[in-house]
Design an enzyme around this catalytic site. Structure first.
Site, mmCIF file in Angstrom:
data_model
loop_
_atom_site.group_PDB
_atom_site.id
_atom_site.type_symbol
_atom_site.label_atom_id
_atom_site.label_comp_id
_atom_site.label_asym_id
_atom_site.label_seq_id
_atom_site.Cartn_x
_atom_site.Cartn_y
_atom_site.Cartn_z
ATOM 1 N N GLY A 299 64.943 67.409 75.495
ATOM 2 C CA GLY A 299 66.001 67.671 76.267
ATOM 3 C C GLY A 299 66.554 66.415 77.084
ATOM 4 O O GLY A 299 67.488 66.353 77.133
ATOM 5 N N ASP A 300 65.441 65.992 77.754
ATOM 6 C CA ASP A 300 65.826 64.633 78.416
ATOM 7 C C ASP A 300 66.436 63.545 77.675
ATOM 8 O O ASP A 300 67.191 62.814 78.006
ATOM 9 C CB ASP A 300 64.631 64.214 79.297
ATOM 10 C CG ASP A 300 64.159 65.440 80.295
ATOM 11 O OD1 ASP A 300 64.895 66.107 80.826
ATOM 12 O OD2 ASP A 300 62.900 65.049 80.666
ATOM 13 N N GLY A 301 65.924 63.507 76.330
ATOM 14 C CA GLY A 301 66.286 62.495 75.380
ATOM 15 C C GLY A 301 67.724 62.848 75.077
ATOM 16 O O GLY A 301 68.348 61.827 74.885
ATOM 17 N N GLY A 304 70.155 61.694 77.755
ATOM 18 C CA GLY A 304 70.208 60.250 77.662
ATOM 19 C C GLY A 304 71.040 59.640 76.772
ATOM 20 O O GLY A 304 71.735 58.783 77.073
#
Length: 345
Positions: A299-301, A304
């Site tokens: 999810g962070d990727g 980003g």
């Protein structure tokens, strides 16, 4: 190409102590952990970090982490231009702090840390079993961040230079006033503020500080479990995530002339986008189960990649496409690691 310092992020910097091994299920049981969840460490979890290192010396990896730092590292990776992003957070002058600093700078992030001697640098136990990941964050130094850091002239210059801001929801437990100050600055100067709900418990336990920031949020990210919890806490009386997304998008906004965009990721299910009373779905490119190594940070990727396109003025479809591209790469790597150079077009 995005200009230097265009995106400023504030988060909880943590050094991920990551182990990917199915035998870790015994640790999940021992420490009363769910296979796929994110929590703050309690007293009973403190021995876990040493146990991970001692039990899996050949498998443990140390990776600079924390949701916000993961996201901006992904942004830097896709753009391949140093210091497009600036990052605020608090660490200590210790070995783990040195690792986070060196690896973050090597990734191109302009880290401007606040330092404390009250606590060691924060860590996050990452236990990966199959396609599940359990995150146990011991904030330590990250918990010592104060709004004073924004008052330093050199730091506030970086705030003024930025045109976009991003915070995961986790700093709501540390310095919600810092989040609110950045959000208000964005609104007052016509800039863009983005936030992530980040974990179900934040929607309930930290509902009050969260709802003080939400009116300033232009882009609101969450995954399916966070959306479900948000809908439950706010008594939306529906389990339909499209309806939940629409209700989240329609929450009061300080600058009503700039409608909020809500982005809900759902693992292998389509990404839901809600804005202006309309919902759009974007199908996910599915990977074979055999290709999935570690779902930690997917999810962070995604965030980003989304931000990398957003700060360049790309349309929402391109933001989603790039987010999915990085998310798919992350799940095929151990921990939040990004290989070589991107092959994105």
């Amino acid at each position: 190409m995005a200009q230097e310092g265009i995106l400023l992020a504030y988060g909880n910097p943590l050094l991920d102590i990551s182990v990917n091994d199915d035998s870790c299920v015994k640790l999940l049981k021992k420490y009363d952990l769910e296979a796929n969840n994110a929590i703050l460490a309690e007293e009973k979890h403190v021995p876990l970090y040493k146990e991970l290192v001692d039990t899996y010396p050949d498998k443990v990896e140390y990776i600079p982490g924390g949701a916000t730092l993961n996201a901006v590292r992904a942004t830097q990776w896709i753009l391949q231009k140093p210091k497009v992003t600036t990052y605020f957070g608090c660490i200590s002058h210790d070995k783990f702090g040195e690792i986070i600093t060196k690896k973050s700078e090597a990734a191109g992030v302009n880290v401007k840390f606040q330092f404390t001697d009250k606590q060691p640098t924060g860590t996050c136990g990452v236990i990966c079993t199959g396609s599940n990941r359990s995150l146990i964050a011991n904030l330590a130094a990250a918990n010592c961040f104060t709004e004073d850091h924004l008052d330093e002239p050199s730091n506030w210059k970086l705030v003024e230079k930025a045109q976009f801001f991003y915070t995961a929801g986790f700093p709501l437990t540390v310095s919600p006033t810092s989040m609110l100050r950045l959000a208000k600055h964005a609104k007052e100067t016509g800039k863009t503020y983005c936030m992530n709900l980040s974990a179900p418990f934040l929607c309930s336990v930290f509902k009050e500080p969260m709802m003080k920031v939400i009116p300033y949020v232009d882009y609101l990210f969450c995954n399916e479990s966070e959306a479900d919890e948000f809908g439950k806490v706010h008594e939306y009386n529906t389990t339909d995530r499209k309806e939940i997304a629409l209700k989240m998008a329609a929450l009061p906004k300080e600058d009503a002339s700039r409608p909020r965009t809500v982005i809900i990721t759902q693992g292998a299910e389509p990404v839901i986008i809600a804005k202006d009373g309309k919902v759009t779905e974007y199908p996910v490119k599915l990977l074979p189960d055999s290709s999935i190594v570690d779902t930690n940070g997917a999810g962070d990727g995604f965030v980003g990649g989304f931000l990398a396109m957003l700060i360049q003025g790309k349309p929402i479809g391109e933001c989603i496409k790039c987010g999915m591209y990085i998310g798919n790469i992350i799940v095929q790597q151990p921990g939040f690691t990004l290989p070589g150079k991107p092959d994105y077009s």
